[in-house]
Scaffold this active site. Structure first.
Site, PDB file in Angstrom:
ATOM      1  N   GLU A 156      27.313 -38.123 -22.716  1.00  0.00           N
ATOM      2  CA  GLU A 156      25.783 -38.457 -22.568  1.00  0.00           C
ATOM      3  C   GLU A 156      25.247 -37.457 -21.640  1.00  0.00           C
ATOM      4  OE1 GLU A 156      25.519 -42.564 -21.432  1.00  0.00           O
ATOM      5  OE2 GLU A 156      26.648 -42.994 -23.486  1.00  0.00           O
ATOM      6  N   HIS A 191      13.899 -45.319 -20.816  1.00  0.00           N
ATOM      7  CA  HIS A 191      15.068 -44.731 -21.660  1.00  0.00           C
ATOM      8  C   HIS A 191      13.984 -44.429 -22.773  1.00  0.00           C
ATOM      9  CE1 HIS A 191      18.269 -44.296 -24.688  1.00  0.00           C
ATOM     10  NE2 HIS A 191      18.807 -44.908 -23.570  1.00  0.00           N
ATOM     11  N   ARG A 244      17.622 -38.101 -18.223  1.00  0.00           N
ATOM     12  CA  ARG A 244      16.684 -39.027 -18.646  1.00  0.00           C
ATOM     13  C   ARG A 244      15.159 -38.891 -18.522  1.00  0.00           C
ATOM     14  NH1 ARG A 244      19.821 -45.051 -18.979  1.00  0.00           N
ATOM     15  NH2 ARG A 244      21.562 -44.177 -20.516  1.00  0.00           N
ATOM     16  N   HIS A 281      13.332 -49.386 -19.102  1.00  0.00           N
ATOM     17  CA  HIS A 281      14.634 -49.745 -19.191  1.00  0.00           C
ATOM     18  C   HIS A 281      15.702 -50.020 -17.956  1.00  0.00           C
ATOM     19  CE1 HIS A 281      18.631 -49.270 -21.228  1.00  0.00           C
ATOM     20  NE2 HIS A 281      19.083 -48.368 -20.221  1.00  0.00           N
ATOM     21  N   ARG A 335      18.965 -42.440 -12.370  1.00  0.00           N
ATOM     22  CA  ARG A 335      20.282 -42.992 -12.753  1.00  0.00           C
ATOM     23  C   ARG A 335      20.964 -42.131 -13.820  1.00  0.00           C
ATOM     24  NH1 ARG A 335      22.676 -46.331 -16.797  1.00  0.00           N
ATOM     25  NH2 ARG A 335      20.711 -47.020 -17.313  1.00  0.00           N
TER      26      ARG A 335
END
Length: 526
Positions: free
Chosen positions: A113, A230, A276, A337, A372
């Site tokens: 990811e 997100h 992100r 998110h 994060r």
């Protein structure tokens, strides 16, 4: 009022709450208070997976390095070291207990990811990791006879005696009655607050209740200006934002603009797998430049059979919208998110209020920094849920006298008022506290939120109106911190301060009736 007595009261039933309840049950009796059913939480809907350095070519050191890079200089290094080392231990314990993560030819299938340098994401049921992991932990909880659940029950006030937590006042939605819990420790695991934004991937329960409870009890709140959007939430007008997991991009999906160009390739060496905050901001920029409300996610260059199998739940959900995950251009745009900051805690989940602990998304433990790292959230739940419960167990009972209690009741006559003002707050949050912010917008938002707070400051017992007050307070806290942080970093981007400022490499703390405080980031000595 009905009065109960428990050694520990856990508020929230996501993975953090269930983990805290499970470990707390080893030391005494436990109540789990949750405003919906036990299996309704952000954790339950987590698609991506859980990060753990269990591969031969991986290590906690590498996992820590990736977390620090994504956190953009604001991660507390001691907290991150605990996360990556104890996180690996907690995951291996789960496997020993019987948790079934996905395997192929007898080996764990490890996904990649955004911003991870190794394949380290464990999945269960393909894209149903949150559901499988939460349900597994819930079964462990249900087997403990000294854990009592209180479903459809919401905590409305933390009760103190001589500055220490002594109990919880709660409202039973089914009966409309108030409940009192006497306890020596409260563990807040109430999740995030992204539902205060008009566009969010979160369930309706994620409204920041725990932040408001802790704030009113005198707890410090830190880094709350950092909200993670997100990047790839499905955009269909009139429909809820449906999350399309980061793992989809981990398997090779492309982001395309309306000219068909793969734009992330020219922006970051990791392209679609950049952190992100980078991906979300650049999607936002493409949206602004094109005048459209979305960009496209494309998987048509990938193996269709493999994609539909790996992401079967996402595939089935998209079919309901008339879309094929493997073949169609999927319209996506960022959605609120994850709350990166939260209630300020130490390494054991303790707040500055004696007897009050926090774990999971509601906590600001220092591990997330300004942004994060993908799939660290479920790991944080396991690590700090255990730490909080073990530390809480060491407390002695306070004096059991509770302060005078004013009952709180639902009032159907104020439901429309609540919905109207909640929508106003949500619109203001998207307008001025979304991906991009500036001084003028932040001051406008603060003025709006302060006016709402003032209108409802004397409310005592109407649940709907108390929720309005809570939402406006939480929103003001985010805006205050965002206005104070005169830079762009991670999940906080300001057009009037577009670069990182080394003078803001610190945590911004807020506490009721006190001035804003600053705390340095904790670095390990080399």
């Amino acid at each position: 009022m009905q009065i109960f007595e428990f050694d520990t009261v856990v508020i929230g039933s996501g993975l953090a709450g269930l983990t805290a309840a499970f470990y707390s049950s080893k030391f005494g009796n436990v109540a789990v208070v949750t405003k919906s059913e036990l299996d309704t939480s952000n954790s339950y809907y987590a698609q991506g997976g859980i990060a753990a350095a269990i591969a031969d070519d991986d290590s906690p050191e590498l996992h820590m390095e990736d977390t620090l890079i994504a956190g953009r200089g604001l991660c507390d290094e001691d907290a991150v070291r605990i996360l990556v080392n104890e996180g690996k231990e907690r995951v291996l314990e789960l496997i020993d207990l019987g948790m079934q993560f996905d395997k192929k030819n007898g080996k764990f299938v490890l996904g990649l990811e955004g911003a991870h340098s190794r394949r380290r994401i464990l999945h269960a049921g393909g894209d149903a990791t949150g559901k499988m992991l939460t349900c597994f932990t819930l079964q462990q909880v249900k087997q403990q006879k000294n854990i009592t659940p209180f479903e459809y029950t919401t905590a409305v006030k933390l009760l103190k005696n001589n500055g220490c937590i002594a109990g919880v006042q709660a409202l039973d939605f089914k009966t409309g009655k108030n409940l009192l819990f006497k306890t020596k420790a409260v563990i807040l695991a109430t999740g995030g607050l992204s539902r205060i934004f008009a566009r969010s991937t979160n369930p309706h329960t994620a409204t920041g209740d725990g932040i408001a409870l802790a704030w009113e009890a005198g707890a410090k709140v830190s880094d709350i200006e950092f909200i993670q959007f997100h990047p790839s939430a499905l955009y269909i007008p009139g429909k809820e934002a449906y999350l399309i997991s980061e793992a989809v991009r981990g398997e090779g999906a492309w982001l395309l603009n309306h000219k068909g160009k793969r734009f992330m390739k020219d922006i970051h060496p990791l392209a679609e797998l950049a952190p992100r905050d980078v991906v979300a901001f650049n999607i936002f920029r493409e949206i602004q430049e094109s005048g459209k409300d979305y960009v496209y996610l494309s998987l048509e260059h990938l193996d269709a059979r493999k994609i539909r199998s790996r992401f079967k739940n996402i595939h089935l959900q998209l079919q309901e919208f008339g879309l094929d995950l493997a073949k169609d251009l999927l319209p996506v745009s960022p959605a609120a998110h994850y709350m990166v900051g939260g209630i300020h805690t130490n390494l054991n989940g303790e707040t500055n209020v004696n007897g009050l602990f926090v774990c999971g998304e509601a906590a600001s433990t220092g591990v997330m920094g300004a942004n994060r790292l993908a799939s660290n959230s479920l790991l944080e739940c396991l690590v700090f849920g255990k730490r909080a419960s073990e530390t809480a167990a060491k407390l002695s009972w306070p004096q059991k006298n509770l302060p005078e209690i004013l009952p709180v009741f639902p009032n159907s006559a104020t439901e429309n008022t609540f919905l109207k003002i909640q929508n106003e707050i949500a619109s203001q949050m998207m307008k001025n506290l979304g991906i991009v912010r500036n001084k003028q917008g932040l001051e406008e938002a603060i003025s709006k939120f302060e006016a709402i707070e003032k209108d409802y400051e004397n409310i005592q017992n109407d649940y709907n109106l108390l929720k309005i007050k809570s939402s406006s307070t939480i929103s003001r806290l985010i805006a205050n911190a965002a206005l104070t942080r005169e830079e762009s970093r991670g999940g906080h981007i300001r057009t009037d301060f577009p670069k990182e400022n080394p003078n803001f490499e610190l945590h911004i703390l807020q506490q009721k009736n006190k001035e804003i405080q600053f705390e340095p980031v904790r670095r390990e000595k080399k």
